[in-house]
Each structure stands twice: as C-alpha cells, then as structure tokens.
Write a protein that holds these residues in place. Sequence first.
Motif, PDB file in Angstrom:
ATOM      1  N   VAL A  60      31.496  97.849  75.890  1.00  0.00           N
ATOM      2  CA  VAL A  60      32.392  98.849  76.497  1.00  0.00           C
ATOM      3  C   VAL A  60      33.113  98.237  77.700  1.00  0.00           C
ATOM      4  N   ASN A  61      33.265  96.920  77.699  1.00  0.00           N
ATOM      5  CA  ASN A  61      33.923  96.230  78.808  1.00  0.00           C
ATOM      6  C   ASN A  61      33.205  96.511  80.134  1.00  0.00           C
ATOM      7  N   SER A  62      31.991  96.036  80.222  1.00  0.00           N
ATOM      8  CA  SER A  62      31.162  96.238  81.415  1.00  0.00           C
ATOM      9  C   SER A  62      30.529  94.899  81.811  1.00  0.00           C
ATOM     10  N   PRO A  63      31.349  93.956  82.282  1.00  0.00           N
ATOM     11  CA  PRO A  63      30.827  92.599  82.517  1.00  0.00           C
ATOM     12  C   PRO A  63      29.756  92.517  83.595  1.00  0.00           C
ATOM     13  N   VAL A  64      29.824  93.366  84.615  1.00  0.00           N
ATOM     14  CA  VAL A  64      28.785  93.312  85.655  1.00  0.00           C
ATOM     15  C   VAL A  64      27.435  93.714  85.060  1.00  0.00           C
ATOM     16  N   LEU A  70      18.441  89.225  83.885  1.00  0.00           N
ATOM     17  CA  LEU A  70      17.047  89.671  83.795  1.00  0.00           C
ATOM     18  C   LEU A  70      16.370  89.077  82.565  1.00  0.00           C
ATOM     19  N   ARG A  91      26.115  91.070  82.655  1.00  0.00           N
ATOM     20  CA  ARG A  91      25.579  89.854  83.300  1.00  0.00           C
ATOM     21  C   ARG A  91      24.284  90.131  84.043  1.00  0.00           C
ATOM     22  N   PHE A  92      24.159  91.307  84.633  1.00  0.00           N
ATOM     23  CA  PHE A  92      22.885  91.658  85.264  1.00  0.00           C
ATOM     24  C   PHE A  92      21.781  91.688  84.193  1.00  0.00           C
ATOM     25  N   VAL A 143      16.676  86.183  89.882  1.00  0.00           N
ATOM     26  CA  VAL A 143      17.350  87.458  89.591  1.00  0.00           C
ATOM     27  C   VAL A 143      18.516  87.655  90.544  1.00  0.00           C
ATOM     28  N   LEU A 195      20.090 100.867  87.197  1.00  0.00           N
ATOM     29  CA  LEU A 195      21.248 100.057  87.558  1.00  0.00           C
ATOM     30  C   LEU A 195      21.964  99.482  86.344  1.00  0.00           C
ATOM     31  N   PHE A 251      22.476  87.770  89.553  1.00  0.00           N
ATOM     32  CA  PHE A 251      23.301  88.938  89.866  1.00  0.00           C
ATOM     33  C   PHE A 251      24.526  88.498  90.676  1.00  0.00           C
ATOM     34  N   GLY A 255      26.935  86.669  88.528  1.00  0.00           N
ATOM     35  CA  GLY A 255      27.609  87.614  87.632  1.00  0.00           C
ATOM     36  C   GLY A 255      28.757  88.328  88.332  1.00  0.00           C
ATOM     37  N   THR A 315      32.755  87.767  87.464  1.00  0.00           N
ATOM     38  CA  THR A 315      33.545  88.939  87.108  1.00  0.00           C
ATOM     39  C   THR A 315      34.760  89.070  88.030  1.00  0.00           C
ATOM     40  N   TYR A 337      42.552 100.411  83.116  1.00  0.00           N
ATOM     41  CA  TYR A 337      41.425 101.145  83.698  1.00  0.00           C
ATOM     42  C   TYR A 337      40.170 100.292  83.800  1.00  0.00           C
ATOM     43  N   ASP A 338      39.813  99.615  82.704  1.00  0.00           N
ATOM     44  CA  ASP A 338      38.558  98.856  82.721  1.00  0.00           C
ATOM     45  C   ASP A 338      38.578  97.743  83.768  1.00  0.00           C
ATOM     46  N   MET A 358      34.447 100.803  80.493  1.00  0.00           N
ATOM     47  CA  MET A 358      33.216 101.297  81.107  1.00  0.00           C
ATOM     48  C   MET A 358      33.181 102.824  81.016  1.00  0.00           C
ATOM     49  N   ASN A 382      35.915  97.542  86.707  1.00  0.00           N
ATOM     50  CA  ASN A 382      35.029  96.392  86.910  1.00  0.00           C
ATOM     51  C   ASN A 382      35.166  95.825  88.323  1.00  0.00           C
ATOM     52  N   MET A 389      13.836  96.013  88.239  1.00  0.00           N
ATOM     53  CA  MET A 389      15.275  96.098  88.015  1.00  0.00           C
ATOM     54  C   MET A 389      15.618  96.456  86.571  1.00  0.00           C
ATOM     55  N   THR A 410      24.141 101.803  84.131  1.00  0.00           N
ATOM     56  CA  THR A 410      25.371 102.439  84.619  1.00  0.00           C
ATOM     57  C   THR A 410      26.548 102.121  83.701  1.00  0.00           C
TER      58      THR A 410
END
Lengths: 386, 386
Positions: free
Chosen positions: A207-211, A219, A214-215, B211, A254, B215, B218, B222, B237-238, A1, B242, A249, A257
């Motif tokens: 970039v390893n950003s699972p949240v 959507l 998934r958001f 939605v 959000l 969320f 998700g 995670t 780190y990732d 991230m 997360n 959203m 990020t």
Amino acid sequence: MLNFDFYNPTQILFGQGRIADLNKAIPASAKVLLLYGGGSIKTNGVFDEVMTALGSRQVTEFTGIEPNPSYETLMKAVALIKESQIDFLLAVGGGSVIDGTKFIAAAALFEGGDPWAILEKRGTNITQALPFGTVLTLPATGSEMNSGAVVTRKSINAKLAFSSRHCFPKFSVLDPAKTYTLPVRQIGNGAVDAFVHVMEQYLTYPVNSPVQDRFAEGLLKTLIEEGPKALANPHDYDVRANLMWCATMALNGLIATGVPQDWATHMIGHELTALHGIDHAQTLAIVLPSMLRVRKEAKRAKLLQFAERVWDLREGNDDTRIDTAISKMQDYFEQMGVKTRLRDYGLNSSHISSLISALETHRMVALGEKRDVTPAISQQVLELSL
Amino acid sequence: MLNFDFYNPTQILFGQGRIADLNKAIPASAKVLLLYGGGSIKTNGVFDEVMTALGSRQVTEFTGIEPNPSYETLMKAVALIKESQIDFLLAVGGGSVIDGTKFIAAAALFEGGDPWAILEKRGTNITQALPFGTVLTLPATGSEMNSGAVVTRKSINAKLAFSSRHCFPKFSVLDPAKTYTLPVRQIGNGAVDAFVHVMEQYLTYPVNSPVQDRFAEGLLKTLIEEGPKALANPHDYDVRANLMWCATMALNGLIATGVPQDWATHMIGHELTALHGIDHAQTLAIVLPSMLRVRKEAKRAKLLQFAERVWDLREGNDDTRIDTAISKMQDYFEQMGVKTRLRDYGLNSSHISSLISALETHRMVALGEKRDVTPAISQQVLELSL
C-alpha cells in the motif's frame, strides 16, 4: 498508505537494574497486587528485587497464572482485588501473566455483569481499568507495550482476544539480564512469536508504506541474526536486549500503522492451542509456512519483497525466490527449536476437522487481510502442515 | 545498547479527512484557543475545516506565531489565556506554531515567576501544562509527536530548547493532503530537517543497536526516495504521506532509544538562525556535511555503515566510501533546494567569530555524542562550510 490512529502511552524502562525504578513508577501509597505465574521469579532473583523496590507498600500476591491464562483463574484474582481494596496491579512475567493482568484490571471495574462479556465483545465494552505496570521476564508477545490480551475459557475450549485503550500498561520494566535463565524452549518460542507478529502486519499486499515496511524488515532481520545467538550465548546482554526490543516493537502498534493486517495464522493457531495445548509460538510455526504457500498468489508482491530485502535473495525466477524465502523462514523456526509440522506434535489428518469446526464456532470464517481465508482454505493450510 | 526510558502518549490521527475528528478529540465543553502563524490556513481551507469540526465550542484565535517563535510573541498568548479562561489549546501549523504552543501551555500554568525561567532550566521546572492538540500542516520538525520545543528571545538573540513530559500534544492530526499547497522551500526544508534529525541520533558510534539503526536507515532511505518526488509531484498523496510519517518518526524519541546522540549540528545551527535569520533546515544543511568531515575519525564506524546501508556504496576503500556518502548527502540537500554553503546565504569568514562567541555565551562548548566538540572544532566546521 491507509488512514490510521496510533496511540501508545506505555512508558518503557529498559535496561539492567531498572526493576529498582518500580519505586518511582508506582505511587507510594499504592495497595499493590503482585501477579505472577509459576515460581521461576522466586528462584532467579526477580521476586526479591521487585519486593525490595516496592519497599513499604502493602503488597498482596496472586500466583498461578498459567500459560494461556484462563478465565477461571483470572476471576479468582478479581475476587481477591474486591476483598482487599487493591488499587494497583503489577504483573511480573511473560505474555500470559500480562495478558491475564489486563483482563483482571478491566474485570475488576467492569459494570456490565459477568466479565466474560468483555471477551464476547472483544473489549469494546470496557470503560475503565485498574492501573497496572509490568516487569517483563520473557520477550515474546509484546503484551508489555500494547492494549490487547488473549484469554482462554477452559470449560468451553475457547481462546478469545480483546483490546481496549484502557488496558495499556502504565509502564513496563524490560531488563534483558532477567532473561538469561530462561529455558531454551521459551527463547525459541519468543523469537518465533515476535517474527510471526511482524509477518502478520507486513506480509499482506503493498500500500506504498516504505517506512512501515522497512521497520518490519529491520525487525525480521534482527530476529534472524540475534535469535540463534541468544540460544548459543545465553548471557550475551546485547543479544538479549536486541531480542527483547524486537519483541516489544513487533506488536506495539507501530508497524501496523497505515497497512493491512492478516492474523489468519494466529486465529488458526489459537484453535490448535485451545484443542491440543500446543504452545502459542509452536502453532504459529506450524501454520505460517503453509499459509504463505497456500496464499502465494494473493501475497506475491510482498513475498518477493520479503525474499529480496529480508533474505537477500536476488537469483532465480520469482517463484524460486518466494519458495526459497518461505523455506528459509521455516528453517529459521526449526533452528530456533520450534518444530513446524503437525506430526511433530502428534497430530495427523484425523485432527483437522475438529479444528475447522472450532474456527466455524468462533466465526473465524473470513480471515486474512482480504477476509477471503474461508474454512476450506484453513483446511488446505492445515493439510499442508501435516 | 544503552539503558533508556521511552514514553510518548501523543495520539496520532493520520490520513485524509481527519481534521473532522477534532470533534471527538477535544472535550465538547472546551474553551479553545486556536493558535496559528500567518494566514495560509485561511486560504488553503484548513481554517474552515478546523472551525467546522470545532462546532459550537467557544473558540478564541491567536495569530502571528512567527517562524522561530519568539518569547515576546508567545507571552501575549499567555496573557490572553489568563484573561479568557481558556482550557484547551489547538495549534494549527508547522513546528514553530507547535513549539510555541508548548511553551504557552507550560507558561500559562507556570508558578515559578517569569516563564523565561522555563527556558533557562530547559523545562525541568515545568510541573503542569494546559492540554493541547495539533493540526500539522508542515512535515518537518517532529514537534507534533514529542515534548520538546525551541523558543527565541529576540531581545538577546537567544534560541533555547526545553522539554517536559507535560508538553506532549494530547493528539496530532496529520492529513498529508493539507501539505499539497506548501511552497517548495518548505517541503525542501522539511525533508532536510527530518533527515538531520535522524542523523543526530544515528551517526555517532556503534552500541550494538540493530533495531534502532535499521529504523533510522529506513527513514533516511525513505526521505531520499520520497523527497524529490514530493517536489516533482506535489499532489501525490502517498508521497506526501510517507514524507509526513518520516518527519514524525524522525523525532518522536523512538530511534533515540538506547543509543548515543549528537546534536552538535543543531546547536551550531541555532546560532546561525539567531544571528542571521537563516531557516532552521538551511542551517543544518550548512553544518552537517562539514561536521561529518571534521568528525570523520570519531564517527568512522557509523559513517561506513551509513555509506553501505543508506547509499549502497560497496566499492572503493573505506575513506572513499565515507567521502562519497557525505557528498551524496550534501547533493541530496541541494537537490531538495536547500543550499549547503555559508556563502549561499551571504556569509563569509568575518561572520564566524561572532557565531563562536554566541556558542560560548550559551555554554555550547562541549557538544556532540562524546562532548568533545569544542568551540575550536565548531569553528573548524564553520570554516569548512564557507
């Protein structure tokens, strides 16, 4: 991230009947400038509800903010504010009215000369803005909960964006029932606009950003499910509510990020609007499918994820799944009534060179999440969209 | 979807090295009270980084804010603020330090007599608070991006919550690398705490809110993926990033928009902590699996959705899938090192009646999303957790 800052102080008042809460949200002593576009709020009851909620406050009206709001129009509102000692702005409408109001709010207090400088400097020179709220009538751009805006200067065919932390709405009223009477074209455009906003922040590289992923996928899936229902059943409250919340959203910062962002499709789309007057969402529907096809290798990992998680594609080889996912997305745009080819809007190959020149004039020569979308690649994208 | 208000003005400064940005985030002239818990920030480098960032500002220290921060301790900080003309608070720590700082910020400016009244009135009597920021060192409670807090009054064994729109942090610094040295128990507790926060807002009954549901799902997925990795590879780190972002998003108000909320598990858990000193997350891990089993009929539709979307359970009949999903959740808590039975903490059936009496004393007699969790049902839940 990736490292990130997130800040979004806009209060959301969501649901049926919430326009009445303007009375609590706006100072009782405020001198309000009410800004809107055409006359639709006069015929669908929104104007009356707003005026009732504002009660005995001093209200001045400014009407005629057009789609792709123009600097020329907006500066008339700035003059009116200075004459009338306005201290609070209330935008009632869709993204164009709200974007225009953001510019007006900043320009009214701008101390750096001609407010056009705000656009030239992308908003970095904004140090203050009049407070403003919004009543959203068209779910699409997300402007009701972010600090960015796009303004067109007709005299030079330029459509430029700015943002500033001073330009968040203090509040936004989102009443889904107020969208029942929208024309089909605006509902379709709105869903496509929101969809592409998500894609610009999601469909880049991992970039390893699972949240965040998934958001974004949540959507997209909701837009795919609810969009056609909104066209078929205009008075289904929950469908309109879900579409509205998706659109907000999709561009409130959000899902941006900690991830790379693309926006090449938007930059090319802006030139299509500026030169040919094509609706913003239509330009996105024209450009994005071709952009993904042309950028397939650079975006391969995320395209595979998009195919599996958003479109549930698990059969066939990687290329087949990617191609199918892009086609399904394009079909969705068409299903929402938004045409996806330049020829659908009367344009052909003879129109491409002036679009590329416009990108170069506006220094849009290194676009995309890796800044490697050159004018030559933009040209390839447009040619594939013929 | 239900009507809702959403407002969250906390700025998030996320990523490695962000403590240095305290220098930009706090006014240069601020008289800062630095609040923290035990001494861990003195040994892991956080304290030194914070002091370097604060530069030449006048800094007073207040240390010793304990887990489940006590009114008694916090009032000492309030006295110190009044003596020292402090005008900015900086909480450095986890949820307890941040919750405590919220109370201190409100109590320092409280004009309604004894600040205990803040807790008695759940914060509705707060009209102002000192500005404060946070440096989060323990991802768990979400306090870094919300306006709520829980405070314990030791003398009467009471653990009470309050919230106020005046009690949002101005900013929170989230540096995932600062969590590398946390004990296993705190990482496990943090993941479970975040998981249960999501469940309290998600696992109720359907209101057509795709939605918010996606969320929430998700975040749960995670947490399930990243939690065990955080235990196995403390310096990834990732993974830490997360986990940290999940915990913040789990309780910043976003997934609560427009949906019913439960919180019965938390209310019962608070009594377990107040009477027996069990860690907050441990109490949630004890109560939630039994709560879902006891409330299975009322929560059936959402339990089925949870089973399918979060645990990918598609085989077997409805009851089998629900039971498997709850068991998998309980296994996950155990996998995170958080025991899920009262007997694991030395409690047996003889301890239940005093817990029920405490719920009654605190008027926690109609809990859950439908206010139908009576003391008799809470007793049934606790008995199932023996």
